[in-house]
Design an enzyme around this catalytic site. Structure first.
Site, PDB file in Angstrom:
ATOM      1  N   LYS A 148       0.831  -1.209   0.000  1.00 38.31           N
ATOM      2  CA  LYS A 148       0.000   0.000   0.000  1.00 38.31           C
ATOM      3  C   LYS A 148       0.865   1.259   0.000  1.00 38.31           C
ATOM      4  O   LYS A 148       2.038   1.196   0.401  1.00 38.31           O
ATOM      5  CB  LYS A 148      -0.907  -0.023   1.230  1.00 38.31           C
ATOM      6  CG  LYS A 148      -0.136  -0.049   2.538  1.00 38.31           C
ATOM      7  CD  LYS A 148      -0.996  -0.507   3.700  1.00 38.31           C
ATOM      8  CE  LYS A 148      -0.216  -0.452   4.996  1.00 38.31           C
ATOM      9  NZ  LYS A 148      -0.910  -1.170   6.082  1.00 38.31           N
ATOM     10  N   TYR A 208      18.536  29.520   1.418  1.00 34.61           N
ATOM     11  CA  TYR A 208      17.552  30.498   1.890  1.00 34.61           C
ATOM     12  C   TYR A 208      17.801  30.887   3.345  1.00 34.61           C
ATOM     13  O   TYR A 208      18.115  30.040   4.184  1.00 34.61           O
ATOM     14  CB  TYR A 208      16.135  29.922   1.775  1.00 34.61           C
ATOM     15  CG  TYR A 208      15.701  29.719   0.338  1.00 34.61           C
ATOM     16  CD1 TYR A 208      15.548  30.807  -0.532  1.00 34.61           C
ATOM     17  CD2 TYR A 208      15.441  28.442  -0.147  1.00 34.61           C
ATOM     18  CE1 TYR A 208      15.141  30.616  -1.847  1.00 34.61           C
ATOM     19  CE2 TYR A 208      15.032  28.246  -1.459  1.00 34.61           C
ATOM     20  CZ  TYR A 208      14.895  29.340  -2.305  1.00 34.61           C
ATOM     21  OH  TYR A 208      14.493  29.158  -3.599  1.00 34.61           O
TER      22      TYR A 208
HETATM   23  C1  LIG Z   1      -0.323  -2.127   6.813  1.00 31.17           C
HETATM   24  C2  LIG Z   1      -1.052  -3.328   7.252  1.00 31.17           C
HETATM   25  C3  LIG Z   1      -0.370  -4.516   7.501  1.00 31.17           C
HETATM   26  C4  LIG Z   1       1.151  -4.624   7.509  1.00 31.17           C
HETATM   27  O1  LIG Z   1       1.659  -4.021   8.661  1.00 31.17           O
HETATM   28  P1  LIG Z   1       3.221  -4.111   9.037  1.00 31.17           P
HETATM   29  O2  LIG Z   1       3.245  -3.715  10.457  1.00 31.17           O
HETATM   30  O3  LIG Z   1       3.939  -3.158   8.149  1.00 31.17           O
HETATM   31  O4  LIG Z   1       3.647  -5.510   8.824  1.00 31.17           O
HETATM   32  C5  LIG Z   1      -1.121  -5.648   7.785  1.00 31.17           C
HETATM   33  N1  LIG Z   1      -2.465  -5.585   7.841  1.00 31.17           N
HETATM   34  C6  LIG Z   1      -3.163  -4.443   7.641  1.00 31.17           C
HETATM   35  C7  LIG Z   1      -4.642  -4.447   7.735  1.00 31.17           C
HETATM   36  C8  LIG Z   1      -2.473  -3.281   7.349  1.00 31.17           C
HETATM   37  O5  LIG Z   1      -3.154  -2.145   7.154  1.00 31.17           O
END
Ligand SMILES: *Cc1c(COP(=O)(O)O)cnc(C)c1O
Length: 370
Positions: A39, A265
């Site tokens: 994601k 800057y």
């Molecule tokens: C992001 C996510 C994960 C993975 O989490 P990590 O801590 O990066 O392993 C697993 N399940 C859901 C529902 C998530 O949103």
């Protein structure tokens, strides 16, 4: 946004490190199938190249937050199972079914409307999400959950009952009370209900530290595969994980300045003696935030501090001595005996590690390396 392929700044993804971390996760947890969460542009590292590296490295499937991410993967001919972790608008149910994309379902209404809209040409694979204490999305009571499962199974021409899932709010610390409370609720809610093809409940923390306590045949992980030790040293040292990304550029302008010259800057930095200053084509417009003024990047195996304000597209570093233009600059990663980790950057900028990387903009060219 334009990806700048003509500029030397690039984010490298190591295929070897990704494969190594996938093997490590399987070894440590006993997991058979790994869904890598890609994601938000694979935590900022690059959706498509990371998905390619992960599939080649042995993951079973990919987890995304939104349908558009799943469609982008399908568009690149990635055929691995894809699970959408968030809520998808129900009008896209048929599109998901046709593309073999698994929906996370968290309401009966969603199922009823989807059932009416689905043609049944392809059943929609569903995972039913359960809220055991994350307080985000999912069924919270057993009767409604049982009804949802029954609905899915009663309409097996339209739906395929693939998964039951939950998500842990705290699985990576020495204090396990909250984790245990969620696990207990999981059992209260699901024990005795019809079994799906698989349960998937474990994020990185649960996979690495609680694998024997939770269903772990199928896990959903990002953090560990991306080489970050989830407990930040509290529960493990992370030495069996390899960093998977590097952020590199080059100095593209070099000059010698006398003492008393202002840099960038607002002249937040003034040379105190004769100094060699190099310019690097990356800035806060790439997500390399202004809080990183003073952070040490690495050139030729030596630290070089970022001097003066980070500008939108460029920043300046103080060089140990003269270097030719085109010399590699490592912002994240190894060079010689030195290494900057994502956590080092996060600490300097007062951000969480994944805030650093998800902030890295699409303008940065992503490349796969061995
Ligand atoms: C992001 C996510 C994960 C993975 O989490 P990590 O801590 O990066 O392993 C697993 N399940 C859901 C529902 C998530 O949103």
């Amino acid at each position: 946004m334009v990806e700048a392929v003509t500029r030397p700044t690039r984010l490298e993804i190591s295929k070897g490190a990704v494969a190594h971390n996938i093997r490590t996760v399987k070894d440590v947890s006993g997991a058979d199938k790994v869904f890598l969460t890609v994601k938000s542009n694979a935590y900022g590292m690059g959706l498509v190249p990371m998905a390619q590296a992960a599939v080649a490295g042995g993951v079973y499937g990919l987890g995304v937050a939104v349908l558009d991410e799943a469609l982008a993967l399908r568009h690149q001919r990635i055929t691995a199972p894809i699970l959408i972790l968030g809520i998808s608008p129900v009008q896209y149910a048929e599109l998901m079914a046709v593309q073999h994309i698994m929906a996370t379902v968290v309401s009966l209404d969603w199922l009823r409307i989807a059932e009416e809209n689905l043609t049944g040409e392809q059943p929609l694979p569903v995972t039913i999400g359960i809220d055991t204490g994350m307080g985000r999305i999912g069924f919270r009571d057993r009767d409604t959950l049982a009804e949802a499962i029954q609905f899915v199974r009663n309409h097996n021409d339209k739906f395929e009952y693939v998964g039951l899932s939950t998500h842990f709010a705290e699985s990576d610390s020495a204090d396990t009370r909250y984790f245990e409370m969620q696990l207990e609720r999981w059992h209260q809610l699901t024990d005795g209900l019809p079994k799906p093809k698989y349960y998937h409940v474990a994020n990185s923390g649960a996979t690495m530290y609680h694998a024997t306590e939770v269903p772990h045949e199928v896990v959903r992980v990002g953090t560990v595969i991306y080489g970050v030790e989830p407990s930040r040293g509290e529960l493990a040292d992370g030495k069996n994980l390899r960093p998977v990304m590097a952020l590199r550029s080059e100095i593209n302008f070099v000059k010698r300045l006398p003492a008393g010259e202002g840099i960038s800057y607002s002249h937040k930095y003034t040379t105190s003696t004769d100094e060699w200053i190099g310019t690097v084509p990356i800035g806060y417009g790439d997500g390399w935030v202004r809080k990183l003024m003073g952070f040490n990047v690495i050139i030729d195996g030596q630290y070089a501090p970022i001097v003066g304000q980070v500008a939108m597209d460029q920043l300046m570093i103080r060089l140990p001595h003269e270097y030719p233009e085109g010399t590699t600059v490592t912002l994240i990663g190894k060079d010689g005996g030195l290494e900057n980790t994502i956590e080092d950057v996060a600490q300097h900028a007062d951000l969480a590690p994944w805030e650093v990387t998800t902030g890295l903009q699409a303008r940065i060219h992503r490349v796969l390396v061995n």
